[in-house]
Design an enzyme around this catalytic site. Sequence first.
Site, PDB file in Angstrom:
ATOM      1  N   PHE A  71      29.803 -66.728   1.710  1.00  0.00           N
ATOM      2  CA  PHE A  71      30.045 -65.680   2.820  1.00  0.00           C
ATOM      3  C   PHE A  71      28.647 -65.168   3.418  1.00  0.00           C
ATOM      4  O   PHE A  71      27.992 -64.628   2.629  1.00  0.00           O
ATOM      5  CB  PHE A  71      30.728 -64.549   2.826  1.00  0.00           C
ATOM      6  N   ASP A  93      23.787 -56.822   8.622  1.00  0.00           N
ATOM      7  CA  ASP A  93      24.427 -57.694   7.366  1.00  0.00           C
ATOM      8  C   ASP A  93      23.699 -58.985   7.071  1.00  0.00           C
ATOM      9  O   ASP A  93      24.084 -59.994   6.876  1.00  0.00           O
ATOM     10  CB  ASP A  93      25.736 -57.676   7.307  1.00  0.00           C
TER      11      ASP A  93
END
Length: 424
Positions: free
Chosen positions: A323, A305
Amino acid sequence: MSILIKNGRVVDPANQIDKVADVLVENGKIAKVAVNLKDQAETVIDASGKIVAPGLVDMHVHLREPGREDKETVCSGTAAAAKGGITTVLAMPNTTPAMDSPEHLVLLQGIIKRDARVKVLACGAITKSRLGEELTDIAALKNNGAVALSDDGASVDNDALMLEAFRQAKAAGLLTICHCEDKKLSGKGVINLGFNSTRLGLRGISKESEYARVKRDIMLAQEVGARVHIAHVSCRESVETIAQAKQQGVQVTCETAPHYFALTEDEIVDYDTNMKINPPLRTRQDVEAIKRGLKEGVIDAIASDHAPHTENEKDIEFERAEFGKIGLESDLVISIMELVEKNILDWPGLIKVMALNPARILGVDQGTLSPGKSADLIIVDPIKEFVLEKSKILSKSKNSPFIGRKVKGRVEYTLYEGKIVYQS
Ligand code: DOR
Ligand code: ZN
Protein backbone atom coordinates in the site's frame (compact mmCIF):
# COMPACT_ATOMS: atom_id res chain seq x y z
CA MET A 1 24.79 35.33 3.70
CA SER A 2 21.92 37.48 2.51
CA ILE A 3 19.26 37.05 -0.13
CA LEU A 4 16.78 39.69 -1.26
CA ILE A 5 13.63 38.39 -2.93
CA LYS A 6 12.06 41.22 -4.91
CA ASN A 7 8.47 41.90 -5.96
CA GLY A 8 6.89 38.52 -5.27
CA ARG A 9 3.33 38.01 -4.10
CA VAL A 10 4.09 37.29 -0.44
CA VAL A 11 1.56 34.90 1.06
CA ASP A 12 1.96 34.54 4.83
CA PRO A 13 -1.35 33.68 6.50
CA ALA A 14 0.17 33.78 10.00
CA ASN A 15 0.61 37.54 9.56
CA GLN A 16 -2.40 38.08 7.28
CA ILE A 17 -0.07 39.09 4.48
CA ASP A 18 -1.06 38.63 0.85
CA LYS A 19 0.55 41.42 -1.17
CA VAL A 20 3.41 42.21 -3.51
CA ALA A 21 6.46 42.85 -1.34
CA ASP A 22 10.15 42.08 -0.85
CA VAL A 23 11.64 39.57 1.58
CA LEU A 24 15.13 39.98 3.01
CA VAL A 25 16.88 36.88 4.32
CA GLU A 26 19.94 37.34 6.50
CA ASN A 27 22.01 34.79 8.43
CA GLY A 28 19.48 32.04 7.90
CA LYS A 29 16.55 34.08 9.22
CA ILE A 30 13.76 36.19 7.78
CA ALA A 31 15.06 39.74 8.37
CA LYS A 32 12.34 41.90 6.81
CA VAL A 33 9.14 41.66 4.79
CA ALA A 34 8.13 45.02 3.30
CA VAL A 35 7.36 46.91 0.12
CA ASN A 36 10.32 48.26 -1.84
CA LEU A 37 13.23 47.29 0.42
CA LYS A 38 16.41 49.16 -0.38
CA ASP A 39 18.78 46.80 1.44
CA GLN A 40 21.85 45.39 -0.31
CA ALA A 41 22.15 41.62 -0.50
CA GLU A 42 24.67 39.12 -1.88
CA THR A 43 21.97 37.45 -3.97
CA VAL A 44 18.94 39.17 -5.45
CA ILE A 45 16.07 37.08 -6.84
CA ASP A 46 13.42 38.68 -9.01
CA ALA A 47 10.14 37.07 -7.96
CA SER A 48 7.80 39.20 -10.10
CA GLY A 49 4.68 37.21 -10.91
CA LYS A 50 5.71 34.50 -8.42
CA ILE A 51 4.31 33.40 -5.08
CA VAL A 52 6.65 33.75 -2.09
CA ALA A 53 5.42 31.65 0.83
CA PRO A 54 6.65 29.80 3.89
CA GLY A 55 8.21 26.40 3.16
CA LEU A 56 5.62 23.65 3.43
CA VAL A 57 5.33 21.47 6.53
CA ASP A 58 4.46 17.87 5.68
CA MET A 59 3.39 16.05 8.81
CA HIS A 60 3.15 12.54 7.36
CA VAL A 61 6.23 11.22 5.55
CA HIS A 62 7.74 7.74 5.39
CA LEU A 63 11.48 8.24 4.95
CA ARG A 64 12.12 4.48 5.48
CA GLU A 65 15.50 4.97 7.09
CA PRO A 66 16.75 3.07 9.07
CA GLY A 67 16.02 -0.30 7.54
CA ARG A 68 14.54 0.13 4.09
CA GLU A 69 17.11 2.28 2.37
CA ASP A 70 16.21 0.55 -0.89
CA LYS A 71 12.87 2.41 -0.82
CA GLU A 72 14.04 5.81 0.48
CA THR A 73 16.62 7.44 2.71
CA VAL A 74 16.71 10.63 4.73
CA CYS A 75 19.03 11.98 2.02
CA SER A 76 16.85 11.10 -0.99
CA GLY A 77 13.54 11.83 0.77
CA THR A 78 14.58 15.29 1.92
CA ALA A 79 15.98 16.11 -1.54
CA ALA A 80 12.56 15.17 -2.93
CA ALA A 81 10.89 17.28 -0.24
CA ALA A 82 13.00 20.33 -1.14
CA LYS A 83 12.00 19.91 -4.79
CA GLY A 84 8.36 19.80 -3.74
CA GLY A 85 8.66 23.00 -1.68
CA ILE A 86 8.61 21.16 1.65
CA THR A 87 11.07 22.37 4.26
CA THR A 88 9.86 20.44 7.29
CA VAL A 89 8.78 16.79 7.40
CA LEU A 90 7.58 14.57 10.19
CA ALA A 91 9.21 11.16 9.73
CA MET A 92 6.77 8.38 10.56
CA PRO A 93 8.02 5.67 12.91
CA ASN A 94 7.30 2.51 10.89
CA THR A 95 10.97 2.01 10.12
CA THR A 96 13.07 -1.09 10.82
CA PRO A 97 13.60 -0.94 13.70
CA ALA A 98 10.55 1.12 14.64
CA MET A 99 11.05 4.41 16.50
CA ASP A 100 9.99 2.82 19.76
CA SER A 101 12.98 3.53 22.02
CA PRO A 102 15.35 6.39 22.86
CA GLU A 103 18.20 4.39 21.22
CA HIS A 104 16.37 4.17 17.92
CA LEU A 105 15.54 7.87 18.00
CA VAL A 106 19.19 8.69 18.67
CA LEU A 107 20.16 6.51 15.69
CA LEU A 108 17.70 8.40 13.47
CA GLN A 109 18.87 11.77 14.75
CA GLY A 110 22.45 10.88 13.77
CA ILE A 111 21.30 10.09 10.22
CA ILE A 112 19.28 13.32 10.06
CA LYS A 113 22.24 15.37 11.24
CA ARG A 114 24.43 13.78 8.59
CA ASP A 115 22.10 13.67 5.59
CA ALA A 116 18.96 15.79 5.84
CA ARG A 117 18.52 18.61 3.32
CA VAL A 118 15.48 20.04 5.13
CA LYS A 119 14.15 19.86 8.68
CA VAL A 120 13.22 16.34 9.77
CA LEU A 121 11.15 15.90 12.91
CA ALA A 122 10.78 12.48 14.49
CA CYS A 123 7.56 10.73 15.40
CA GLY A 124 7.81 8.04 18.07
CA ALA A 125 5.81 4.80 18.14
CA ILE A 126 2.87 4.31 20.49
CA THR A 127 3.60 0.62 21.07
CA LYS A 128 6.76 -1.48 20.98
CA SER A 129 7.52 -2.65 17.43
CA ARG A 130 4.11 -1.10 16.57
CA LEU A 131 2.47 -4.39 17.50
CA GLY A 132 -0.29 -2.81 19.56
CA GLU A 133 0.61 -4.89 22.61
CA GLU A 134 2.85 -2.92 24.93
CA LEU A 135 3.25 0.85 25.26
CA THR A 136 6.60 2.49 24.59
CA ASP A 137 8.23 4.67 27.24
CA ILE A 138 6.37 7.73 26.03
CA ALA A 139 8.09 10.24 28.32
CA ALA A 140 11.51 8.89 27.26
CA LEU A 141 10.58 9.24 23.57
CA LYS A 142 9.61 12.85 24.21
CA ASN A 143 12.89 13.47 26.05
CA ASN A 144 14.75 12.09 23.06
CA GLY A 145 13.22 14.41 20.51
CA ALA A 146 9.93 12.82 19.41
CA VAL A 147 7.43 15.59 18.63
CA ALA A 148 4.44 13.23 18.25
CA LEU A 149 3.39 9.60 18.62
CA SER A 150 1.86 7.22 16.11
CA ASP A 151 1.77 3.54 15.15
CA ASP A 152 1.03 4.64 11.59
CA GLY A 153 0.45 1.83 9.16
CA ALA A 154 -1.44 0.19 12.00
CA SER A 155 -4.05 1.16 14.55
CA VAL A 156 -3.91 0.17 18.24
CA ASP A 157 -6.84 -2.26 18.53
CA ASN A 158 -6.83 -2.62 22.30
CA ASP A 159 -9.11 0.13 23.71
CA ALA A 160 -7.61 0.05 27.19
CA LEU A 161 -4.07 0.32 25.83
CA MET A 162 -5.05 3.23 23.56
CA LEU A 163 -6.75 5.01 26.45
CA GLU A 164 -3.58 4.65 28.51
CA ALA A 165 -1.52 5.88 25.53
CA PHE A 166 -3.64 9.05 25.35
CA ARG A 167 -3.26 9.53 29.11
CA GLN A 168 0.52 9.23 28.96
CA ALA A 169 0.81 11.30 25.78
CA LYS A 170 -1.14 14.06 27.50
CA ALA A 171 1.12 13.89 30.56
CA ALA A 172 4.19 14.10 28.30
CA GLY A 173 2.67 16.94 26.26
CA LEU A 174 2.79 14.91 23.05
CA LEU A 175 0.33 14.80 20.18
CA THR A 176 -1.04 11.38 19.22
CA ILE A 177 -1.51 10.80 15.48
CA CYS A 178 -4.00 8.04 14.72
CA HIS A 179 -4.01 5.76 11.69
CA CYS A 180 -7.69 4.87 11.90
CA GLU A 181 -8.39 1.36 10.71
CA ASP A 182 -10.35 -1.40 12.37
CA LYS A 183 -8.71 -4.51 10.91
CA LYS A 184 -11.71 -6.60 11.90
CA LEU A 185 -13.62 -4.52 9.34
CA SER A 186 -10.95 -3.88 6.69
CA GLY A 187 -9.64 -7.47 6.72
CA LYS A 188 -7.73 -8.38 3.59
CA GLY A 189 -9.28 -5.60 1.51
CA VAL A 190 -7.16 -3.76 -1.05
CA ILE A 191 -9.46 -1.08 -2.52
CA ASN A 192 -12.63 0.69 -1.45
CA LEU A 193 -15.54 -1.68 -0.90
CA GLY A 194 -18.23 -1.05 -3.50
CA PHE A 195 -19.02 -1.24 -7.18
CA ASN A 196 -15.37 -1.12 -8.26
CA SER A 197 -14.17 -3.84 -5.89
CA THR A 198 -16.85 -6.10 -7.33
CA ARG A 199 -16.10 -5.09 -10.92
CA LEU A 200 -12.37 -5.69 -10.53
CA GLY A 201 -12.77 -8.79 -8.38
CA LEU A 202 -10.74 -7.32 -5.53
CA ARG A 203 -11.50 -7.50 -1.82
CA GLY A 204 -12.96 -4.30 -0.42
CA ILE A 205 -12.13 -2.01 2.52
CA SER A 206 -15.30 -0.55 3.98
CA LYS A 207 -15.57 3.07 5.06
CA GLU A 208 -16.79 1.81 8.44
CA SER A 209 -13.32 0.38 9.11
CA GLU A 210 -12.05 3.98 9.02
CA TYR A 211 -14.78 6.07 10.61
CA ALA A 212 -15.63 3.59 13.37
CA ARG A 213 -12.00 3.89 14.50
CA VAL A 214 -12.07 7.69 14.12
CA LYS A 215 -15.06 7.70 16.48
CA ARG A 216 -13.32 5.44 18.99
CA ASP A 217 -10.07 7.41 19.02
CA ILE A 218 -11.89 10.72 19.45
CA MET A 219 -13.95 9.24 22.29
CA LEU A 220 -10.90 7.84 24.11
CA ALA A 221 -8.92 11.08 23.70
CA GLN A 222 -11.91 13.06 24.98
CA GLU A 223 -12.18 10.74 27.97
CA VAL A 224 -8.76 11.84 29.24
CA GLY A 225 -8.67 15.33 27.69
CA ALA A 226 -5.82 14.48 25.34
CA ARG A 227 -5.15 15.96 21.91
CA VAL A 228 -5.74 13.68 18.96
CA HIS A 229 -4.82 14.08 15.30
CA ILE A 230 -6.53 11.88 12.71
CA ALA A 231 -4.20 10.90 9.86
CA HIS A 232 -5.13 10.57 6.18
CA VAL A 233 -8.89 11.19 6.30
CA SER A 234 -10.40 9.64 3.17
CA CYS A 235 -14.18 9.51 3.51
CA ARG A 236 -17.24 11.68 4.11
CA GLU A 237 -18.25 10.02 7.37
CA SER A 238 -14.83 10.67 8.93
CA VAL A 239 -15.07 14.36 7.99
CA GLU A 240 -18.56 14.54 9.53
CA THR A 241 -17.45 12.77 12.71
CA ILE A 242 -14.52 15.16 13.14
CA ALA A 243 -16.72 18.20 12.43
CA GLN A 244 -19.12 17.12 15.17
CA ALA A 245 -16.31 16.48 17.66
CA LYS A 246 -14.84 19.92 16.94
CA GLN A 247 -18.24 21.51 17.57
CA GLN A 248 -18.31 19.75 20.93
CA GLY A 249 -14.93 21.24 21.80
CA VAL A 250 -12.84 18.07 21.51
CA GLN A 251 -9.14 18.81 20.87
CA VAL A 252 -9.12 17.05 17.54
CA THR A 253 -7.27 17.97 14.35
CA CYS A 254 -6.92 16.06 11.11
CA GLU A 255 -5.17 15.83 7.80
CA THR A 256 -6.02 14.53 4.38
CA ALA A 257 -3.69 13.74 1.47
CA PRO A 258 -3.88 15.06 -2.11
CA HIS A 259 -4.85 11.66 -3.55
CA TYR A 260 -8.06 11.78 -1.51
CA PHE A 261 -9.22 14.90 -3.34
CA ALA A 262 -7.49 14.36 -6.71
CA LEU A 263 -8.39 10.72 -7.41
CA THR A 264 -11.36 8.41 -7.01
CA GLU A 265 -11.67 4.63 -6.98
CA ASP A 266 -12.98 4.85 -10.56
CA GLU A 267 -9.44 5.59 -11.71
CA ILE A 268 -8.16 2.11 -10.70
CA VAL A 269 -9.15 0.83 -14.14
CA ASP A 270 -6.17 -1.29 -15.11
CA TYR A 271 -5.07 -2.54 -11.71
CA ASP A 272 -2.51 0.25 -11.35
CA THR A 273 -0.87 -0.63 -8.03
CA ASN A 274 0.30 2.98 -7.60
CA MET A 275 -3.37 3.62 -6.80
CA LYS A 276 -3.28 0.99 -4.03
CA ILE A 277 -3.21 3.11 -0.91
CA ASN A 278 -4.36 2.66 2.67
CA PRO A 279 -6.93 4.05 3.38
CA PRO A 280 -8.09 3.44 -0.20
CA LEU A 281 -9.22 5.91 -2.84
CA ARG A 282 -12.95 6.42 -2.30
CA THR A 283 -15.89 7.73 -4.31
CA ARG A 284 -16.73 11.03 -6.01
CA GLN A 285 -18.99 11.89 -3.03
CA ASP A 286 -16.09 11.36 -0.64
CA VAL A 287 -13.84 13.58 -2.74
CA GLU A 288 -16.49 16.31 -2.57
CA ALA A 289 -16.72 15.91 1.22
CA ILE A 290 -12.93 16.16 1.58
CA LYS A 291 -12.89 19.34 -0.50
CA ARG A 292 -15.75 20.78 1.54
CA GLY A 293 -13.89 19.84 4.72
CA LEU A 294 -10.84 21.75 3.50
CA LYS A 295 -12.90 24.77 2.49
CA GLU A 296 -14.79 24.88 5.78
CA GLY A 297 -11.71 24.31 7.93
CA VAL A 298 -12.82 20.95 9.31
CA ILE A 299 -9.71 19.45 7.72
CA ASP A 300 -6.74 21.29 9.18
CA ALA A 301 -3.86 20.05 7.06
CA ILE A 302 -2.72 18.43 3.85
CA ALA A 303 0.05 15.88 4.29
CA SER A 304 1.55 13.62 1.65
CA ASP A 305 1.60 10.21 3.38
CA HIS A 306 4.65 9.84 1.11
CA ALA A 307 4.98 6.05 1.05
CA PRO A 308 7.82 4.94 -1.21
CA HIS A 309 7.96 1.30 -2.34
CA THR A 310 10.31 -0.43 -4.77
CA GLU A 311 9.29 -1.68 -8.20
CA ASN A 312 9.54 -5.27 -6.88
CA GLU A 313 6.87 -4.48 -4.32
CA LYS A 314 4.57 -2.64 -6.73
CA ASP A 315 4.94 -4.24 -10.15
CA ILE A 316 3.13 -7.42 -9.07
CA GLU A 317 -0.44 -8.69 -8.62
CA PHE A 318 -2.69 -6.02 -7.11
CA GLU A 319 -3.57 -8.04 -4.02
CA ARG A 320 0.10 -8.69 -3.21
CA ALA A 321 1.43 -5.17 -3.86
CA GLU A 322 2.32 -2.86 -0.95
CA PHE A 323 0.00 0.00 0.00
CA GLY A 324 1.17 3.53 -0.65
CA LYS A 325 2.33 6.14 -3.13
CA ILE A 326 4.99 8.84 -3.16
CA GLY A 327 3.90 12.47 -2.90
CA LEU A 328 6.65 14.84 -1.77
CA GLU A 329 7.42 16.15 -5.25
CA SER A 330 3.89 16.37 -6.60
CA ASP A 331 1.64 17.31 -3.69
CA LEU A 332 1.92 21.08 -3.94
CA VAL A 333 1.20 21.15 -7.65
CA ILE A 334 -1.65 18.64 -7.35
CA SER A 335 -3.12 20.79 -4.55
CA ILE A 336 -2.75 23.94 -6.64
CA MET A 337 -4.55 22.23 -9.53
CA GLU A 338 -7.37 20.72 -7.49
CA LEU A 339 -7.91 23.41 -4.86
CA VAL A 340 -6.64 26.82 -6.00
CA GLU A 341 -7.47 26.44 -9.71
CA LYS A 342 -10.91 25.08 -8.82
CA ASN A 343 -11.60 27.86 -6.28
CA ILE A 344 -11.83 25.59 -3.25
CA LEU A 345 -9.03 27.49 -1.48
CA ASP A 346 -7.22 30.73 -2.27
CA TRP A 347 -3.43 30.95 -1.94
CA PRO A 348 -3.46 32.00 1.74
CA GLY A 349 -5.89 29.15 2.41
CA LEU A 350 -3.59 26.67 0.69
CA ILE A 351 -0.50 27.85 2.57
CA LYS A 352 -2.48 27.64 5.79
CA VAL A 353 -3.26 23.93 5.35
CA MET A 354 0.14 23.06 3.88
CA ALA A 355 2.45 25.06 6.17
CA LEU A 356 0.96 27.09 9.01
CA ASN A 357 -1.59 24.64 10.43
CA PRO A 358 0.64 21.56 10.41
CA ALA A 359 3.38 23.59 12.13
CA ARG A 360 0.91 24.72 14.78
CA ILE A 361 -0.46 21.19 15.25
CA LEU A 362 3.08 19.90 15.78
CA GLY A 363 3.95 22.87 17.99
CA VAL A 364 6.97 23.91 15.93
CA ASP A 365 8.13 27.36 14.92
CA GLN A 366 7.82 26.86 11.15
CA GLY A 367 5.10 27.81 8.66
CA THR A 368 5.45 31.60 8.74
CA LEU A 369 7.56 34.40 7.32
CA SER A 370 7.66 36.40 10.55
CA PRO A 371 10.94 38.31 11.00
CA GLY A 372 13.33 36.36 13.19
CA LYS A 373 12.04 32.95 12.11
CA SER A 374 14.12 30.43 10.19
CA ALA A 375 14.20 31.46 6.52
CA ASP A 376 12.37 28.41 5.19
CA LEU A 377 10.51 29.61 2.12
CA ILE A 378 9.47 28.81 -1.39
CA ILE A 379 9.13 30.75 -4.60
CA VAL A 380 6.50 29.27 -6.89
CA ASP A 381 5.62 30.16 -10.46
CA PRO A 382 1.84 29.67 -10.34
CA ILE A 383 1.32 29.59 -14.09
CA LYS A 384 4.29 27.52 -15.26
CA GLU A 385 2.99 24.41 -17.02
CA PHE A 386 4.86 21.12 -17.12
CA VAL A 387 4.38 17.36 -17.15
CA LEU A 388 5.18 15.17 -14.13
CA GLU A 389 7.82 12.81 -15.49
CA LYS A 390 9.13 9.59 -13.98
CA SER A 391 12.71 10.37 -15.04
CA LYS A 392 12.67 13.61 -13.01
CA ILE A 393 11.63 11.99 -9.70
CA LEU A 394 14.29 12.44 -7.02
CA SER A 395 12.72 10.02 -4.58
CA LYS A 396 14.35 6.55 -4.69
CA SER A 397 10.94 5.03 -5.42
CA LYS A 398 8.85 6.02 -8.41
CA ASN A 399 5.41 4.81 -7.29
CA SER A 400 3.40 7.86 -8.26
CA PRO A 401 -0.10 7.64 -9.78
CA PHE A 402 0.41 11.14 -11.18
CA ILE A 403 3.20 10.35 -13.68
CA GLY A 404 2.27 11.80 -17.07
CA ARG A 405 -0.11 14.40 -15.63
CA LYS A 406 -0.01 17.87 -17.15
CA VAL A 407 0.14 20.34 -14.27
CA LYS A 408 0.52 24.05 -13.56
CA GLY A 409 2.47 25.69 -10.73
CA ARG A 410 6.17 24.97 -10.33
CA VAL A 411 8.49 25.41 -7.36
CA GLU A 412 11.33 27.62 -8.59
CA TYR A 413 13.32 27.94 -5.39
CA THR A 414 13.25 26.33 -1.98
CA LEU A 415 15.21 27.99 0.82
CA TYR A 416 15.91 26.17 4.06
CA GLU A 417 17.56 28.04 6.92
CA GLY A 418 18.36 30.81 4.46
CA LYS A 419 20.15 28.57 1.95
CA ILE A 420 18.92 27.61 -1.51
CA VAL A 421 18.37 23.84 -1.22
CA TYR A 422 16.46 23.51 -4.49
CA GLN A 423 16.33 25.54 -7.69
CA SER A 424 14.40 24.43 -10.76
O1 DOR B 1 -0.68 3.44 2.06
C1 DOR B 1 -0.06 3.46 3.11
N1 DOR B 1 1.28 3.26 3.15
N2 DOR B 1 -0.74 3.67 4.24
C2 DOR B 1 -0.16 3.56 5.45
O2 DOR B 1 -0.83 3.75 6.42
C3 DOR B 1 1.26 3.18 5.57
C4 DOR B 1 2.00 3.51 4.35
C5 DOR B 1 3.36 2.87 4.28
O3 DOR B 1 4.12 2.94 5.27
O4 DOR B 1 3.73 2.33 3.23
ZN1 ZN C 1 -1.36 5.49 7.91
